[in-house]
Every structure is written in structure tokens, then in C-alpha cells.
Design a protein around this motif. Sequence first.
Motif, short mmCIF file in Angstrom:
data_model
loop_
_atom_site.label_atom_id
_atom_site.label_comp_id
_atom_site.label_asym_id
_atom_site.label_seq_id
_atom_site.Cartn_x
_atom_site.Cartn_y
_atom_site.Cartn_z
N ARG A 130 8.14 60.50 64.26
CA ARG A 130 9.57 60.52 63.94
C ARG A 130 10.25 59.23 64.35
O ARG A 130 11.09 58.72 63.62
CB ARG A 130 10.26 61.71 64.60
CG ARG A 130 9.89 63.03 63.92
CD ARG A 130 10.70 64.17 64.45
NE ARG A 130 10.37 64.39 65.86
CZ ARG A 130 10.98 65.23 66.66
NH1 ARG A 130 11.97 65.95 66.23
NH2 ARG A 130 10.60 65.36 67.92
N LYS A 131 9.88 58.69 65.51
CA LYS A 131 10.46 57.42 65.95
C LYS A 131 10.03 56.28 65.03
O LYS A 131 10.84 55.41 64.68
CB LYS A 131 10.06 57.11 67.39
CG LYS A 131 10.75 58.00 68.39
CD LYS A 131 10.33 57.67 69.80
CE LYS A 131 11.03 58.61 70.78
NZ LYS A 131 10.63 58.35 72.16
N ARG A 132 8.78 56.29 64.63
CA ARG A 132 8.30 55.25 63.71
C ARG A 132 9.05 55.33 62.38
O ARG A 132 9.44 54.31 61.82
CB ARG A 132 6.80 55.39 63.47
CG ARG A 132 5.99 54.91 64.66
CD ARG A 132 4.53 55.12 64.48
NE ARG A 132 3.99 54.30 63.39
CZ ARG A 132 2.74 53.93 63.30
NH1 ARG A 132 1.87 54.29 64.23
NH2 ARG A 132 2.33 53.21 62.29
N GLN A 133 9.30 56.54 61.90
CA GLN A 133 10.04 56.70 60.65
C GLN A 133 11.48 56.21 60.80
O GLN A 133 12.02 55.56 59.90
CB GLN A 133 10.03 58.16 60.19
CG GLN A 133 10.64 58.37 58.82
CD GLN A 133 9.93 57.61 57.73
OE1 GLN A 133 8.72 57.68 57.60
NE2 GLN A 133 10.68 56.86 56.94
N ARG A 134 12.10 56.50 61.94
CA ARG A 134 13.47 56.02 62.19
C ARG A 134 13.52 54.51 62.20
O ARG A 134 14.44 53.90 61.66
CB ARG A 134 13.99 56.58 63.51
CG ARG A 134 14.31 58.08 63.45
CD ARG A 134 14.70 58.65 64.79
NE ARG A 134 15.77 57.91 65.42
CZ ARG A 134 16.05 57.97 66.73
NH1 ARG A 134 15.33 58.75 67.52
NH2 ARG A 134 17.02 57.26 67.25
N ILE A 135 12.52 53.90 62.83
CA ILE A 135 12.48 52.43 62.89
C ILE A 135 12.27 51.85 61.49
O ILE A 135 12.92 50.87 61.11
CB ILE A 135 11.38 51.96 63.86
CG1 ILE A 135 11.78 52.31 65.29
CG2 ILE A 135 11.11 50.46 63.71
CD1 ILE A 135 10.69 52.13 66.31
N LEU A 136 11.39 52.46 60.72
CA LEU A 136 11.15 52.00 59.36
C LEU A 136 12.42 52.11 58.52
O LEU A 136 12.79 51.18 57.80
CB LEU A 136 10.02 52.81 58.72
CG LEU A 136 9.64 52.45 57.30
CD1 LEU A 136 9.22 50.99 57.20
CD2 LEU A 136 8.54 53.36 56.80
N ASN A 137 13.12 53.23 58.64
CA ASN A 137 14.38 53.41 57.91
C ASN A 137 15.40 52.36 58.32
O ASN A 137 16.10 51.79 57.46
CB ASN A 137 14.95 54.81 58.14
CG ASN A 137 14.10 55.90 57.51
OD1 ASN A 137 13.27 55.64 56.65
ND2 ASN A 137 14.31 57.13 57.95
N LEU A 138 15.50 52.10 59.61
CA LEU A 138 16.44 51.09 60.11
C LEU A 138 16.08 49.71 59.58
O LEU A 138 16.95 48.96 59.12
CB LEU A 138 16.46 51.08 61.64
CG LEU A 138 17.32 50.00 62.29
CD1 LEU A 138 18.78 50.13 61.88
CD2 LEU A 138 17.16 50.05 63.80
N GLU A 172 14.46 48.93 56.88
CA GLU A 172 14.77 48.87 55.45
C GLU A 172 16.27 48.73 55.21
O GLU A 172 16.70 47.98 54.34
CB GLU A 172 14.22 50.10 54.74
CG GLU A 172 12.70 50.09 54.65
CD GLU A 172 12.11 51.37 54.10
OE1 GLU A 172 12.79 52.43 54.13
OE2 GLU A 172 10.96 51.32 53.64
N GLN A 173 17.06 49.44 56.00
CA GLN A 173 18.52 49.35 55.86
C GLN A 173 18.99 47.94 56.22
O GLN A 173 19.85 47.37 55.54
CB GLN A 173 19.20 50.38 56.76
CG GLN A 173 20.70 50.36 56.64
CD GLN A 173 21.39 51.38 57.54
OE1 GLN A 173 20.72 52.12 58.27
NE2 GLN A 173 22.69 51.44 57.50
N LEU A 174 18.46 47.38 57.30
CA LEU A 174 18.83 46.03 57.70
C LEU A 174 18.45 45.01 56.63
O LEU A 174 19.22 44.08 56.35
CB LEU A 174 18.18 45.66 59.04
CG LEU A 174 18.70 46.41 60.26
CD1 LEU A 174 17.82 46.13 61.47
CD2 LEU A 174 20.15 46.02 60.54
#
Length: 66
Positions: free
Chosen positions: A24-32, A34-36
Amino acid sequence: MDDEGERRQELRLIKAFLSITDARKRQRILNLAEQLADDAASDTAALAPADVSKPDGYGDATDRVE
């Protein structure tokens, strides 16, 4: 930044990301990330000059006072 410095930074980022075991943390980082990246692309597009023409009289050599 030079190519070597960028490469080192990329490798540090990959190493840090792969050391995170919580999915879940890895997915959050990936989402962040991509957003950046999307935000950076939008910022770059917004900064592109739409019209680079000069205002009337700007830079006209005949208006100089010497």
C-alpha cells in the motif's frame, strides 16, 4: 544536473522504493510520483510563452536617448 548525477539520483530512488515492503505504501508513492510528474508537465506547458512578440515601441532603436 549532469547525466551521471541524474543516474545516481535515479538509482537511489529505485533502491529506496524497492526497499519498501508494504504494498500500500509503494502504491501511494507511485501515485504521488505520477501526480508530481503530471503537475510538472502542466507547469511546463503553462510557462511556455503563448506570444513572444514585443509591445509596440519596445526595443525600437529610434526611441533611444543618447
